[in-house]
Every structure is written in structure tokens, then in C-alpha cells.
Design a protein around this motif. Sequence first.
Motif, mmCIF file in Angstrom:
data_model
loop_
_atom_site.group_PDB
_atom_site.id
_atom_site.type_symbol
_atom_site.label_atom_id
_atom_site.label_comp_id
_atom_site.label_asym_id
_atom_site.label_seq_id
_atom_site.Cartn_x
_atom_site.Cartn_y
_atom_site.Cartn_z
ATOM 1 N N ARG A 136 0.811 -1.223 0.000
ATOM 2 C CA ARG A 136 0.000 0.000 0.000
ATOM 3 C C ARG A 136 0.841 1.269 0.000
ATOM 4 N N ASP A 137 2.110 1.155 0.345
ATOM 5 C CA ASP A 137 2.984 2.326 0.412
ATOM 6 C C ASP A 137 3.797 2.537 -0.860
ATOM 7 N N LEU A 138 3.479 1.811 -1.925
ATOM 8 C CA LEU A 138 4.199 2.008 -3.186
ATOM 9 C C LEU A 138 4.020 3.439 -3.686
ATOM 10 N N PRO A 139 5.064 4.075 -4.209
ATOM 11 C CA PRO A 139 4.921 5.417 -4.787
ATOM 12 C C PRO A 139 3.907 5.420 -5.925
ATOM 13 N N THR A 140 3.237 6.529 -6.084
ATOM 14 C CA THR A 140 2.163 6.632 -7.076
ATOM 15 C C THR A 140 2.688 6.573 -8.507
ATOM 16 N N ARG A 141 3.985 6.766 -8.709
ATOM 17 C CA ARG A 141 4.514 6.722 -10.084
ATOM 18 C C ARG A 141 4.406 5.329 -10.696
ATOM 19 N N PHE A 142 4.141 4.316 -9.848
ATOM 20 C CA PHE A 142 3.960 2.960 -10.357
ATOM 21 C C PHE A 142 2.489 2.626 -10.611
ATOM 22 N N GLY A 143 1.618 3.583 -10.428
ATOM 23 C CA GLY A 143 0.198 3.328 -10.616
ATOM 24 C C GLY A 143 -0.450 2.848 -9.319
ATOM 25 N N LYS A 144 -1.608 2.238 -9.441
ATOM 26 C CA LYS A 144 -2.329 1.751 -8.261
ATOM 27 C C LYS A 144 -1.577 0.575 -7.640
ATOM 28 N N TRP A 145 -1.436 0.626 -6.314
ATOM 29 C CA TRP A 145 -0.702 -0.430 -5.638
ATOM 30 C C TRP A 145 -1.376 -1.787 -5.816
ATOM 31 N N LYS A 146 -2.709 -1.791 -5.873
ATOM 32 C CA LYS A 146 -3.418 -3.067 -5.989
ATOM 33 C C LYS A 146 -3.175 -3.721 -7.351
ATOM 34 N N THR A 147 -3.021 -2.900 -8.386
ATOM 35 C CA THR A 147 -2.699 -3.450 -9.697
ATOM 36 C C THR A 147 -1.339 -4.141 -9.666
ATOM 37 N N VAL A 148 -0.368 -3.500 -9.018
ATOM 38 C CA VAL A 148 0.979 -4.079 -8.935
ATOM 39 C C VAL A 148 0.946 -5.365 -8.117
ATOM 40 N N TYR A 149 0.255 -5.331 -6.982
ATOM 41 C CA TYR A 149 0.198 -6.510 -6.117
ATOM 42 C C TYR A 149 -0.542 -7.663 -6.789
ATOM 43 N N ASP A 150 -1.680 -7.367 -7.426
ATOM 44 C CA ASP A 150 -2.448 -8.432 -8.081
ATOM 45 C C ASP A 150 -1.653 -9.082 -9.207
ATOM 46 N N ARG A 151 -0.888 -8.277 -9.958
ATOM 47 C CA ARG A 151 -0.082 -8.848 -11.035
ATOM 48 C C ARG A 151 0.963 -9.811 -10.449
#
Length: 292
Positions: A49-64
Motif C-alpha cells: 500500500r505504500d508504493l509510490p504513485t509513479r507505479f500506478g495503483k498499488w493493488k494493480t501491482v500486487y495483483d499482477r
Amino acid sequence: MGRGDLSNEEWDRLGPSLPRNVGRGGRWKNHRQVIDGILFRLRTGIPWRDLPTRFGKWKTVYDRHRRWSADGTWDRILRAVQADADAQGRIDWSVVSVDYTVCRAHKHAAGARKQVPQKAGNHSWPAQHRPDEALGRSRGGLTTKIHLASDGGCRPLVVLITPGQWGDAPQLIPVLDRVRVPRPDGGRPRTRPDYLCGDKAYSSRRNRQYLRRRQIRHTIPERRDQRAHRLRRGSAGGRPAGFKRDLYARRNEVERTVYALKRFRAIATRFDKRAYVFQGTVTIGAIRLWLR
């Protein structure tokens, strides 16, 4: 490009092995942005949840990351990257070493549900659920072991996780059975090193019989109790195991590989609750080392 992100050269080597589309339900988001986010979390170990916003939505990154860990995509990407390296002659098969390392598990890694749903959203995959979740309890708390085989270039050929209290010798065969580097031009995958090194923790009759059956030359020192037992049996005990000190000295290569993997904070300390997700995290660390 931020520190730790994929360079253009690394992306050119990784891109061809990535999935092309998600199938029914829409298109993938930008692969490069999402993978850079996964690598950022791998390097820093921060909560998703603390991923920087430049990577997009944190949930998208985690789900991938979770989806690719469950359906074996990360394993296929690792094999593809290794196949490319082998085609260029960048894999040192002359001496492959095996070893393990222990990772402390954060309290966030405990408390997983006993049942895993087979569907997540509109997508389903065979959830790689295991009842122990690769967590072992010791005096220091919960731990996980990472078993690996490394080539002479200090890069992992295969990684395998188990609970921290599991023995080392029984994992030699599962680790070597996972070594499988495809050949881009066709033919059988490369599965056998020229030579294998391991410490005395891997010394057992079962392991030596397995290595002889596969015709893998090896240097594994004999334990003192095993040597005494062999001498007591006389001629029935068989010949002593061969040992080449100069080749055994190269076992430091796998130790350096362990050090390189544990520079990633998400591997040095396990934060992932599910075993298959942590296996995917370690596999990503291996992919990152091959891309460098």
C-alpha cells in the motif's frame, strides 16, 4: 527512470518473455511500469500500500505479482531469461553449487487462512496452496529456508522454499530436478551440470546414488559419522567419496549468490503471507540477477 528500475537494455531482454494479454476481460496495464513497481517493493520491502504513485495503483501491482506467482508465469520468465543467457554462452555449467539460507519471517507472514479460494475476481488459477505455508518455528521465531543451485557466475539456476526446520539433504534432489534451461533452437532442455559442489549437509547415500545415476560428477565432503560407519563395515562399506579441494573452493560462488539475493529486503525478511507469493518474490530476485 528511478534507481533500481529496468534499463532499456534490460527491458529489451525481458520484454519478449512477458505475457501478451490477459485474455477475456481487457488488456494488461503497462508491463514495464508494473514490473518496476514490483522491483521497487522487492528492493525496499515496504508494504504494498505504500508504493509510490509513479507505479500506478498499488493493488494493480500486487495483483499482477500474486497472479503471476500462482500460475507459474514468473518461473516461465526465469527459464526464458536463462535460455537467452545460455544461448549466448553466459551460463557457467562447469561447476554448479547448492546451498541454502534461512530467512526470518515477519509477523505479517503468519496467520494465513487454511483454505484458499480458487478464483480471484474474474480470473482463476490453480492456487499453489500448502498447509505449512513454508513457515517453520524455531527458537528465534518463524523462519523459511531458501534452497538454491547457482552457476559459476553467481546467479541462481533454481530456487525452492521450505519451512525453516526442514533438513537440507532431502532437498538436494528436488532442487536438481527443477534445473531446466530450455534451448531456443530446439532439443531437450539442459538439466545436468558438468560438476556439482555442496557442503557436508548434503552428504547422504541417497543423494550420492541419485548423482551417480544421473552421471553428475560431484564433490560433497563425507560427514565424520558417515566415514566412521563406512570404516566399521569394512569392504562392505564401499569406497570413500571422491573429493577435489580446488573445485570445492568454488562453493563460495553459491554463497555469494545467497548474499546477492538477500540484498533484496523483501527476501532477507519474509513479509509475504502465502508460500507461493514468497516463492514468486524469490524468483523475481533471481530474474533481476540474471538481467544484470
